[in-house]
Design a protein around this motif. Structure first.
Motif, mmCIF file in Angstrom:
data_model
loop_
_atom_site.group_PDB
_atom_site.id
_atom_site.type_symbol
_atom_site.label_atom_id
_atom_site.label_comp_id
_atom_site.label_asym_id
_atom_site.label_seq_id
_atom_site.Cartn_x
_atom_site.Cartn_y
_atom_site.Cartn_z
ATOM 1 N N ALA A 28 0.848 -1.016 0.049
ATOM 2 C CA ALA A 28 0.123 0.103 0.338
ATOM 3 C C ALA A 28 1.147 1.432 -0.459
ATOM 4 N N LEU A 29 0.165 2.479 -0.608
ATOM 5 C CA LEU A 29 1.473 3.653 -0.514
ATOM 6 C C LEU A 29 0.219 4.420 -0.771
ATOM 7 N N LEU A 30 0.015 4.807 0.823
ATOM 8 C CA LEU A 30 -0.742 5.865 1.533
ATOM 9 C C LEU A 30 0.347 7.353 1.074
ATOM 10 N N ARG A 31 -0.152 8.769 1.366
ATOM 11 C CA ARG A 31 0.389 10.482 0.951
ATOM 12 C C ARG A 31 -0.622 11.186 2.145
ATOM 13 N N VAL A 32 0.221 11.848 2.687
ATOM 14 C CA VAL A 32 -0.927 13.070 3.844
ATOM 15 C C VAL A 32 0.480 14.409 3.120
ATOM 16 N N PRO A 49 12.193 -2.529 -3.554
ATOM 17 C CA PRO A 49 13.785 -1.982 -4.338
ATOM 18 C C PRO A 49 14.996 -1.892 -3.719
ATOM 19 N N GLY A 50 16.278 -2.213 -2.891
ATOM 20 C CA GLY A 50 17.171 -1.953 -2.647
ATOM 21 C C GLY A 50 17.303 -2.085 -1.225
ATOM 22 N N THR A 51 16.454 -2.854 -0.903
ATOM 23 C CA THR A 51 16.541 -2.304 0.969
ATOM 24 C C THR A 51 17.061 -3.653 1.307
ATOM 25 N N THR A 52 17.101 -4.018 3.037
ATOM 26 C CA THR A 52 17.353 -5.583 3.698
ATOM 27 C C THR A 52 16.533 -5.082 4.640
ATOM 28 N N ASP A 53 16.576 -6.494 5.363
ATOM 29 C CA ASP A 53 15.699 -6.431 6.788
ATOM 30 C C ASP A 53 16.976 -5.853 7.925
ATOM 31 N N PRO A 117 8.680 7.133 -2.502
ATOM 32 C CA PRO A 117 9.148 5.658 -2.548
ATOM 33 C C PRO A 117 10.128 4.950 -4.072
ATOM 34 N N PRO A 118 11.164 4.407 -4.596
ATOM 35 C CA PRO A 118 11.593 4.191 -5.509
ATOM 36 C C PRO A 118 10.243 2.565 -5.590
ATOM 37 N N PRO A 122 4.407 9.116 -7.117
ATOM 38 C CA PRO A 122 3.145 10.001 -5.902
ATOM 39 C C PRO A 122 1.627 9.485 -6.716
ATOM 40 N N ASP A 123 1.339 9.357 -8.613
ATOM 41 C CA ASP A 123 -0.057 8.848 -9.165
ATOM 42 C C ASP A 123 -0.194 7.792 -8.358
ATOM 43 N N ASP A 124 0.315 7.308 -7.931
ATOM 44 C CA ASP A 124 0.169 5.675 -6.992
ATOM 45 C C ASP A 124 -0.017 5.790 -6.290
ATOM 46 N N ALA A 125 -0.544 6.778 -5.165
ATOM 47 C CA ALA A 125 -0.063 7.018 -3.602
ATOM 48 C C ALA A 125 -1.745 7.930 -3.382
ATOM 49 N N ARG A 126 -3.131 7.004 -2.444
ATOM 50 C CA ARG A 126 -4.086 6.967 -2.243
ATOM 51 C C ARG A 126 -4.022 8.331 -0.781
#
Length: 144
Positions: A28-32, A49-53, A117-118, A122-126
């Protein structure tokens, strides 16, 4: 909103966890919008992408034990999520934070960032802006 204290941190952890348990499917991608600009909240069940634990700190210690929580995510929870994320971003967020929690279905990774986020645009975010109180009035903004 005048600050962000330990109670707010616990509330944010709990609401994020409830969202992950009962609403989140895969991501989920949310935006405020804050006075500093947009903040993006990204939740996912696999690493972006590009991250680990090693990029994440666990928020499990802030949560009640499994089974002690309400088994739902209501519109009131969503309003609280918007308010808490907004307050967190206004008072705590510098550039990026990446907490993680374990739900009954496994780990959930949560990224809060003040840049897109990678894995999204912005258009993907609700937007959650319509759930926030209006400035200085305490009334909700409804821009839908």
């Amino acid at each position: 909103m005048t600050g962000f204290d330990d109670t707010d941190r616990r509330q944010l952890a709990l609401v994020l966890h409830e969202y992950a348990e009962h609403v989140l499917d895969e991501s989920a991608l949310l935006r405020v919008r804050t006075k500093y600009g947009h903040v993006y909240l990204e939740m996912f069940r696999t690493f972006p992408p590009g991250t680990t634990d090693g990029c994440f700190h666990s928020i499990d210690a802030l949560l009640p034990r499994l089974g002690a929580r309400e088994n739902r995510f209501t519109p009131a929870h969503e309003i609280r999520l918007a308010v808490l994320v907004h307050a967190y971003a206004e008072h705590e967020l510098d550039q990026w934070t990446a907490p993680a929690t374990r739900t009954t279905r496994g780990p959930v990774h949560i990224g809060i960032t003040n840049s897109t986020p990678p894995s999204g645009t912005p258009d993907d975010a609700r937007s959650l802006d319509h759930l926030l109180p209006a400035p200085a009035t305490g009334r909700r903004i409804d821009t839908r």
